[in-house]
Write a protein that holds these residues in place. Sequence first.
Motif: not given
Length: 118
Positions: A68-92
């Motif tokens: 019905t063209n009324v749904s939506c999505a919002k995402a966040i990309i988190i790049k974490d290099d505080t503790i190697p190896p680097m970790k990427t998290t996507i929350i949608s």
Amino acid sequence: SIALGVTNIAFKELRFSTNARDTNDAFFAADTGAEYALFEDIKNSSYQVFPGVRTKYSPSPINNLGGTNVSCAKAIIIKDDTIPPMKTTIISKGHNKTIGGNCDSSSDIGERQIEVNY
């Protein structure tokens, strides 16, 4: 009283089927948002990673999803290099409907969340 009982059951079934549709719309919107964020992360070299830092990026929301063209999505990309190896998290987060063109939470809409880690 029999007619009221049958009407009550029919009303509950109708509400259940509507909730199932709303849940599906929200889930598939969240899935689309996760795929879009993965694409943006691969394509966009401006999402820099700084050693020892946790950085968040927010691609633009996606509107007009679903049948019905009324749904939506919002995402966040988190790049974490505080503790190697680097970790990427996507929350949608996917919503079954957009309120006023805004893809934010509200008490009367369905929301589903997908998290991707790599």
